[in-house]
Scaffold this motif. Structure first.
Motif, mmCIF file in Angstrom:
data_model
loop_
_atom_site.group_PDB
_atom_site.id
_atom_site.type_symbol
_atom_site.label_atom_id
_atom_site.label_comp_id
_atom_site.label_asym_id
_atom_site.label_seq_id
_atom_site.Cartn_x
_atom_site.Cartn_y
_atom_site.Cartn_z
ATOM 1 N N LYS A 108 28.389 -9.562 34.154
ATOM 2 C CA LYS A 108 27.704 -8.472 34.849
ATOM 3 C C LYS A 108 26.762 -7.777 33.873
ATOM 4 O O LYS A 108 27.167 -7.439 32.753
ATOM 5 C CB LYS A 108 28.751 -7.488 35.388
ATOM 6 C CG LYS A 108 28.195 -6.405 36.252
ATOM 7 C CD LYS A 108 27.946 -6.902 37.637
ATOM 8 C CE LYS A 108 27.663 -5.732 38.562
ATOM 9 N NZ LYS A 108 27.346 -6.203 39.894
ATOM 10 N N TYR A 109 25.519 -7.596 34.290
ATOM 11 C CA TYR A 109 24.466 -6.980 33.485
ATOM 12 C C TYR A 109 24.177 -7.761 32.194
ATOM 13 O O TYR A 109 23.594 -7.219 31.273
ATOM 14 C CB TYR A 109 24.789 -5.523 33.138
ATOM 15 C CG TYR A 109 25.231 -4.694 34.311
ATOM 16 C CD1 TYR A 109 24.408 -4.510 35.424
ATOM 17 C CD2 TYR A 109 26.491 -4.113 34.326
ATOM 18 C CE1 TYR A 109 24.830 -3.757 36.509
ATOM 19 C CE2 TYR A 109 26.912 -3.354 35.406
ATOM 20 C CZ TYR A 109 26.086 -3.182 36.493
ATOM 21 O OH TYR A 109 26.505 -2.441 37.576
ATOM 22 N N SER A 148 42.473 -8.131 32.767
ATOM 23 C CA SER A 148 43.850 -7.726 32.508
ATOM 24 C C SER A 148 44.290 -8.075 31.088
ATOM 25 O O SER A 148 44.851 -7.241 30.370
ATOM 26 C CB SER A 148 44.780 -8.391 33.527
ATOM 27 O OG SER A 148 46.117 -8.215 33.172
ATOM 28 N N GLU A 149 44.034 -9.296 30.671
ATOM 29 C CA GLU A 149 44.522 -9.781 29.383
ATOM 30 C C GLU A 149 43.690 -9.302 28.194
ATOM 31 O O GLU A 149 44.182 -9.282 27.067
ATOM 32 C CB GLU A 149 44.584 -11.313 29.403
ATOM 33 C CG GLU A 149 45.585 -11.844 30.414
ATOM 34 C CD GLU A 149 45.551 -13.359 30.556
ATOM 35 O OE1 GLU A 149 45.121 -14.038 29.597
ATOM 36 O OE2 GLU A 149 45.945 -13.864 31.631
ATOM 37 N N PHE A 150 42.444 -8.944 28.435
ATOM 38 C CA PHE A 150 41.564 -8.474 27.364
ATOM 39 C C PHE A 150 40.982 -7.111 27.720
ATOM 40 O O PHE A 150 39.803 -6.838 27.497
ATOM 41 C CB PHE A 150 40.438 -9.494 27.117
ATOM 42 C CG PHE A 150 40.937 -10.848 26.693
ATOM 43 C CD1 PHE A 150 41.178 -11.123 25.350
ATOM 44 C CD2 PHE A 150 41.173 -11.844 27.632
ATOM 45 C CE1 PHE A 150 41.644 -12.372 24.958
ATOM 46 C CE2 PHE A 150 41.637 -13.094 27.244
ATOM 47 C CZ PHE A 150 41.883 -13.360 25.905
ATOM 48 N N GLN A 159 35.248 -1.777 26.971
ATOM 49 C CA GLN A 159 34.134 -1.306 26.138
ATOM 50 C C GLN A 159 32.793 -1.514 26.841
ATOM 51 O O GLN A 159 31.809 -0.863 26.508
ATOM 52 C CB GLN A 159 34.112 -2.049 24.800
ATOM 53 C CG GLN A 159 35.295 -1.793 23.914
ATOM 54 C CD GLN A 159 35.265 -2.684 22.666
ATOM 55 O OE1 GLN A 159 34.229 -3.269 22.323
ATOM 56 N NE2 GLN A 159 36.398 -2.786 21.990
ATOM 57 N N PHE A 160 32.768 -2.443 27.817
ATOM 58 C CA PHE A 160 31.519 -2.803 28.482
ATOM 59 C C PHE A 160 31.455 -2.372 29.941
ATOM 60 O O PHE A 160 30.374 -2.147 30.470
ATOM 61 C CB PHE A 160 31.312 -4.325 28.402
ATOM 62 C CG PHE A 160 31.169 -4.828 26.996
ATOM 63 C CD1 PHE A 160 29.914 -4.931 26.417
ATOM 64 C CD2 PHE A 160 32.279 -5.179 26.244
ATOM 65 C CE1 PHE A 160 29.765 -5.381 25.117
ATOM 66 C CE2 PHE A 160 32.147 -5.633 24.941
ATOM 67 C CZ PHE A 160 30.889 -5.739 24.366
ATOM 68 N N ALA A 196 35.928 -2.320 37.996
ATOM 69 C CA ALA A 196 36.606 -3.629 38.018
ATOM 70 C C ALA A 196 35.596 -4.743 38.277
ATOM 71 O O ALA A 196 35.587 -5.367 39.341
ATOM 72 C CB ALA A 196 37.701 -3.633 39.075
ATOM 73 N N VAL A 197 34.725 -4.987 37.289
ATOM 74 C CA VAL A 197 33.710 -6.049 37.395
ATOM 75 C C VAL A 197 33.813 -6.932 36.165
ATOM 76 O O VAL A 197 34.362 -6.543 35.139
ATOM 77 C CB VAL A 197 32.275 -5.473 37.505
ATOM 78 C CG1 VAL A 197 32.115 -4.655 38.765
ATOM 79 C CG2 VAL A 197 31.916 -4.658 36.273
#
Length: 143
Positions: A24-25, A92-94, A100-101, A105-106
């Protein structure tokens, strides 16, 4: 890796697709560790969908996936499922990295690129078909 033909019922196929997904972006969120995990996720999903992952790799803001599939497979549904599940698991895992970005929820861009591909170029295939020994009637009609 040797590619096998897909056989089912009365048909044999060898369909391959090249899929490109962007974050995304185009944010540079993907790490090496995330790509390793994504490879596992995609491999599992391909098994569940009855297709075969041939190769996957990427950079910080996109991934390339080459996979083999059967003719009846609904590619848009597969891609939607792949994006949904991989996004959910990677977020979920990271979560520390992803947060940070992204604040929502994307993960993946809504769009994607997909192209069919095969073992030979279109030019080679066209020449092969042109050189077929067609019946006389077909030759007169340009078939």
């Amino acid at each position: 890796m040797k590619d096998d033909f897909v056989a089912s019922g009365r048909s044999v196929s060898d369909l391959k697709a090249h899929l490109v997904l962007t974050t995304k972006y185009r944010r540079k969120v993907l790490t090496g560790e995330m790509l390793v995990r994504l490879t596992e996720i995609v491999s599992d999903l391909c098994d569940k969908w009855g297709c075969k992952m041939i190769e996957i790799n990427g950079e910080e803001d996109h991934v390339h996936l080459l996979f083999q599939y059967y003719p009846q497979m609904e590619l848009p549904k597969f891609i939607s499922n792949l994006k949904s599940i991989s996004s959910r698991r990677l977020r979920s895992e990271f979560s520390e990295r992803v947060n940070q970005f992204y604040w929502k929820a994307v993960f993946w861009n809504e769009s994607y690129f997909i192209a069919s591909c095969g073992g030979v170029t279109v030019t080679v295939l066209k020449k092969y078909i042109e050189k077929q020994d067609s019946p006389e009637e077909g030759r007169r009609r340009g078939i």
